[in-house]
Design an enzyme around this catalytic site. Structure first.
Site, PDB file in Angstrom:
ATOM      1  N   GLU A   1     -14.344  16.592 -38.952  1.00 51.98           N
ATOM      2  CA  GLU A   1     -13.122  15.750 -38.299  1.00 51.98           C
ATOM      3  C   GLU A   1     -12.449  16.694 -37.177  1.00 51.98           C
ATOM      4  O   GLU A   1     -11.931  16.003 -36.211  1.00 51.98           O
ATOM      5  CB  GLU A   1     -11.910  15.554 -39.532  1.00 51.98           C
ATOM      6  CG  GLU A   1     -12.257  14.350 -40.319  1.00 51.98           C
ATOM      7  CD  GLU A   1     -12.965  14.786 -41.744  1.00 51.98           C
ATOM      8  OE1 GLU A   1     -13.390  16.115 -41.470  1.00 51.98           O
ATOM      9  OE2 GLU A   1     -13.035  13.931 -42.563  1.00 51.98           O
TER      10      GLU A   1
ATOM     11  N   PHE B   1      -5.250  10.990 -55.146  1.00 52.87           N
ATOM     12  CA  PHE B   1      -6.459  11.540 -54.749  1.00 52.87           C
ATOM     13  C   PHE B   1      -6.430  11.602 -53.349  1.00 52.87           C
ATOM     14  O   PHE B   1      -6.237  10.463 -52.826  1.00 52.87           O
ATOM     15  CB  PHE B   1      -7.566  10.833 -55.472  1.00 52.87           C
ATOM     16  CG  PHE B   1      -8.981  11.245 -55.062  1.00 52.87           C
ATOM     17  CD1 PHE B   1      -9.346  12.683 -55.272  1.00 52.87           C
ATOM     18  CD2 PHE B   1      -9.630  10.375 -54.028  1.00 52.87           C
ATOM     19  CE1 PHE B   1     -10.615  13.140 -54.804  1.00 52.87           C
ATOM     20  CE2 PHE B   1     -10.942  10.924 -53.735  1.00 52.87           C
ATOM     21  CZ  PHE B   1     -11.467  12.086 -53.754  1.00 52.87           C
ATOM     22  N   GLN B   2      -6.728  12.638 -52.739  1.00 53.58           N
ATOM     23  CA  GLN B   2      -6.949  12.789 -51.269  1.00 53.58           C
ATOM     24  C   GLN B   2      -5.572  12.342 -50.640  1.00 53.58           C
ATOM     25  O   GLN B   2      -5.642  11.715 -49.550  1.00 53.58           O
ATOM     26  CB  GLN B   2      -7.847  11.774 -50.693  1.00 53.58           C
ATOM     27  CG  GLN B   2      -9.443  12.600 -50.928  1.00 53.58           C
ATOM     28  CD  GLN B   2     -10.687  11.926 -50.308  1.00 53.58           C
ATOM     29  OE1 GLN B   2     -10.558  10.715 -49.848  1.00 53.58           O
ATOM     30  NE2 GLN B   2     -11.535  12.727 -50.173  1.00 53.58           N
TER      31      GLN B   2
ATOM     32  N   LYS C   1      -3.621   2.485 -47.160  1.00 55.49           N
ATOM     33  CA  LYS C   1      -4.903   1.526 -47.319  1.00 55.49           C
ATOM     34  C   LYS C   1      -4.239  -0.096 -47.618  1.00 55.49           C
ATOM     35  O   LYS C   1      -4.888  -0.906 -47.004  1.00 55.49           O
ATOM     36  CB  LYS C   1      -5.597   1.982 -48.618  1.00 55.49           C
ATOM     37  CG  LYS C   1      -7.059   1.273 -48.628  1.00 55.49           C
ATOM     38  CD  LYS C   1      -7.778   1.854 -49.720  1.00 55.49           C
ATOM     39  CE  LYS C   1      -9.083   1.003 -50.132  1.00 55.49           C
ATOM     40  NZ  LYS C   1     -10.143   1.566 -49.848  1.00 55.49           N
TER      41      LYS C   1
ATOM     42  N   MET D   1     -13.973  38.925 -26.856  1.00 55.95           N
ATOM     43  CA  MET D   1     -12.449  39.046 -26.409  1.00 55.95           C
ATOM     44  C   MET D   1     -11.701  40.151 -27.394  1.00 55.95           C
ATOM     45  O   MET D   1     -11.203  40.842 -26.869  1.00 55.95           O
ATOM     46  CB  MET D   1     -11.861  37.929 -26.150  1.00 55.95           C
ATOM     47  CG  MET D   1     -10.417  37.862 -25.344  1.00 55.95           C
ATOM     48  SD  MET D   1     -11.036  38.706 -23.758  1.00 55.95           S
ATOM     49  CE  MET D   1     -10.914  37.312 -22.599  1.00 55.95           C
TER      50      MET D   1
END
Lengths: 561, 162
Positions: A49, A111-112, A161, A475
């Site tokens: 993502e 969940f999630q 959802k 760096m």
């Protein structure tokens, strides 16, 4: 028209002129992804993502349009956070759609489930949890409006959802009504008159241009202003391309790794006109000493940027492009010949600084990273879209590739996000399929989102990756060399994969150069090869980026080699 | 630069998460909150938030700008100074032994407070006034023994022009 939430999203995306979306599906976005398949909208399936958000970000930076990405709830959303913060710091217009668990499960540790609106509150311009399908059209319209207007930024819309599945009457093309949000575009002309008066009397003026010039599409007006008044221009990292880098009036980049002449000029100038900048600490160094002899003018659309870091003589809140237009109109009535006739001594002084210390490197037996970027500039005639990772590769790209036009340098300036360059290149390539898009990378940061090579291969996006491979997190190693007695704690990366084989494993082409005389051929071959290519340049291990201003020191006090 | 107290009042959208945006802004940017009051206005879609903060001049400017930048902040004013009416309220549960009861009631009278609950060994006093008045009252009651105290923090309104 009765539509589901997911269908409404499709309608609004079309209304807003979106044609490409970067995303990754999950349980909480199935309805949206299902509907996407039924439209003309192109969905690019990334491999992580974070890649989706950076790709949407790269797309937005090169087009000036709102980038759109779509992630699922929970881990999908948290994976996106780094990308959202990256876009926020660089004021990039973006709408992030995240799926959420159904409303009746919110707060239940489902969940999630994660409170992504809570998590992204400090790193979005605004965000929404959509409570019901009836609210969805208004929220989506507001999200696009907020993302692209004023000082742009990312806006997250979290859609549960059941809201995606519920139906409502959809009225197309709703107008946005936000009583509390009215960005100031039109600058105060009295303030700008004062700026013009200062321009007419200043002996050692300079312009300091930033990302705001590019975001407001004001590059042309800036160039007109600088050339008509012979005022030299320095740019922040985000401002590169806002003024032609090859113009004699360009001082190059300012700041910690800015050019000698740009940093010295700020120490001696008597007028500094900051346009679309925020006087970041990497630019100003020690603020008390920054442009200490100068009257500072600060033009920006965001009032919070003004007087946040440095005191300002003339603040101007407004759109950069509009402000520059007003200044140019005022100047049209002034005696500019007389003005520019007196510019000699100041420009001579700057030329002398330029001769004193040029951006340079010593060619040795090994490949110098700067040489690779310089050759890349020559071979592409400065016309490629360059994205970067973060660190030394980013600074060398900024120093040795000269950008003449806006929208050609795509880099994570504010947040400094390693792993940005490859997905951003993918987004830029989606926007301009025929353009040459090159990610200048380091061996460290390319490994942070290397999985997106699969995305590039899948969609036949011919991005070219130039790895300046020094087997170090360069760096940080440079800081350790200079300020930590060469204790290279945890910066040695001598267990990198074989990037040539890795490219091949992804179905791309891999090339390698180990000696200076091979650089040009490998670059040429890599750039001419169709499809995605990784070029692995084995460069000098302990090369540094110079000039360098130690953190917190005045920017006129540079370490030169 | 000296730090001074500022009373910031703002009208905000009465929506979930708005207070969190404001409080998050203060904590995220290292601004200070001395007190905070929130409640609905006549319009149920709008709430008023009053925040007392301590900061020097440039910082207050930055705090105000950052607050105005929030999409849900409709209007913001700095009500510091005599142009506004400022009050806070406190409920003070004070130990009231026999020998102190008269003295406490005298103070309730002088400070124009009310006794809202009485027990054999305590009074609960309701007091309103400026922050200074509250402090003075608390200082005088302290020797008797304050068992509990709840304060609202300052609320303020601009005086209408005459």
């Amino acid at each position: 028209m009765k539509l589901t939430g997911a269908q409404i999203l499709m309608e609004v995306l079309k209304e807003e002129g979106v044609n490409s979306i970067f995303g990754f599906p999950g349980g909480a976005t199935i309805d949206i992804h299902d509907n996407l398949e039924k439209t003309d909208l192109r969905h690019y399936l990334v491999r992580h993502e974070q890649g989706a958000v950076h790709a949407a970000d790269g797309y937005a930076r090169v087009t000036g349009k709102v980038g759109v990405c779509l992630v699922t709830s929970g881990p999908g959303a948290t994976n996106a956070v780094t990308g959202v913060a990256t876009a926020y710091m660089d004021s990039i217009p973006m709408v992030i759609i995240s799926g959420q668990v159904p409303t009746h499960l919110i707060g239940n540790d489902a969940f999630q489930e994660v409170d992504i609106v809570g998590i992204t509150r400090p790193c979005t311009k605004h965000n929404y949890l959509v409570p019901s399908v009836e609210e969805l059209p208004r929220i989506l319209k507001e999200a696009f409006h907020i993302a692209r207007s004023g000082r742009p930024g990312p806006v997250l819309v979290d859609i549960p959802k059941n809201v995606q599945q519920a139906t409502t009457n959809f009225k197309p093309k709703q107008k946005v009504k936000l009583k509390s949000y009215n960005p100031t575009y039109k600058p105060n002309s009295k303030q700008l008159r004062k700026v013009v008066d200062l321009i007419m009397t200043a002996k050692r003026p300079m312009i300091f241009a930033g990302g705001g010039v590019i975001l407001s599409k004001g590059a042309e007006e800036l160039t007109k202003l600088a050339r008509s008044t012979k005022i030299p221009v320095t740019m922040s990292l985000m401002g590169l391309g806002g003024f032609p880098g090859s113009d004699p009036l360009s001082l190059g980049m300012i700041g910690m790794h800015g050019t000698y002449r740009a940093n010295m000029s700020t120490g001696k100038c008597d007028l500094l006109i900051g346009i679309g900048v925020r006087f970041d600490d990497r630019v100003t160094g020690k603020t008390d000493c920054f442009a200490a002899q100068a009257e500072i003018v600060h033009i920006d659309i965001d009032p919070t940027s003004i007087r946040k870091n440095v005191p300002v003589s003339i603040p101007v809140v407004g759109d950069c492009k509009s402000s520059l237009e007003v200044i140019n109109n005022y100047l049209a009535e002034e005696d500019l010949e007389k003005l520019t006739a007196n510019r000699g001594p100041w420009l001579d002084q700057i030329e002398q600084w330029k001769q004193n210390f040029k951006l340079a490197y010593t060619q040795e037996e090994e490949i110098k990273p700067q040489y690779v970027v310089e050759k890349l500039y020559e071979l592409t005639r400065g016309e490629a879209i360059i994205t970067t990772e973060v660190g030394q590769n980013q600074m060398w790209a900024a120093q040795f590739y000269h950008f003449d036009r806006p929208g050609h340098f795509v880099t994570s300036g504010g947040l400094g996000t390693m792993g940005f360059g490859l997905p951003a290149a993918i987004g830029a390539q989606v926007a301009f399929p025929d353009a040459l898009v090159v990610d200048v990378a380091g061996d460290g940061s390319i490994q942070m989102n290397i999985q997106e090579m699969a995305t590039a291969v899948q969609y036949k996006l011919p991005v070219k990756v130039v790895i300046l491979n020094n087997c170090y997190l360069g760096m940080v190693r440079q800081w350790q060399e200079l300020f930590y007695d060469k204790r290279y704690a945890c910066t040695c990366m001598d267990h990198a994969p074989d990037f040539v084989k890795l490219a091949e494993a992804f179905g791309a082409v891999g090339l390698r150069a180990t000696r200076p005389e091979e650089v040009e051929d490998v670059l040429r071959q890599g750039l001419e090869t169709p499809g995605p290519v990784i070029m692995d340049f084995r460069v000098t291990k302990e090369e540094g980026v110079y000039p360098m201003v130690p953190a917190g020191a005045p920017i006129t006090e540079m370490l030169l080699v | 630069m000296t730090e001074e107290k500022h009373i910031l009042t703002m009208l905000v959208d009465n929506e979930p998460g708005v207070l969190s945006r404001i409080v998050g802004l203060f904590s995220g940017r290292g601004f200070n909150i001395e007190s905070l009051c929130v409640a609905e206005t006549i319009d149920p879609k709008v709430s008023r938030i009053t925040i007392v903060t301590k900061a020097n001049e440039p910082l207050v400017e930055q705090i105000e700008k950052q607050l105005r930048k929030l999409i849900n902040v409709i209007k913001l004013r700095d009500l510091t100074g005599s142009g506004s009416v400022q009050r806070e309220m406190a409920l003070i549960c004070v130990r009231a032994k026999l020998e102190n009861r008269d003295e406490i009631l005298r103070m309730v009278d002088i400070f124009r407070c009310k006794v809202v609950d009485v027990g054999p060994e305590y009074y609960i006093i309701e007091a309103t006034g400026t922050e200074e008045k509250m402090k003075a009252l608390v200082n005088l009651l302290k020797p008797m023994g304050i068992k509990k105290i709840a304060r609202t923090g300052t609320i303020a309104l601009f005086r209408e022009p005459h």
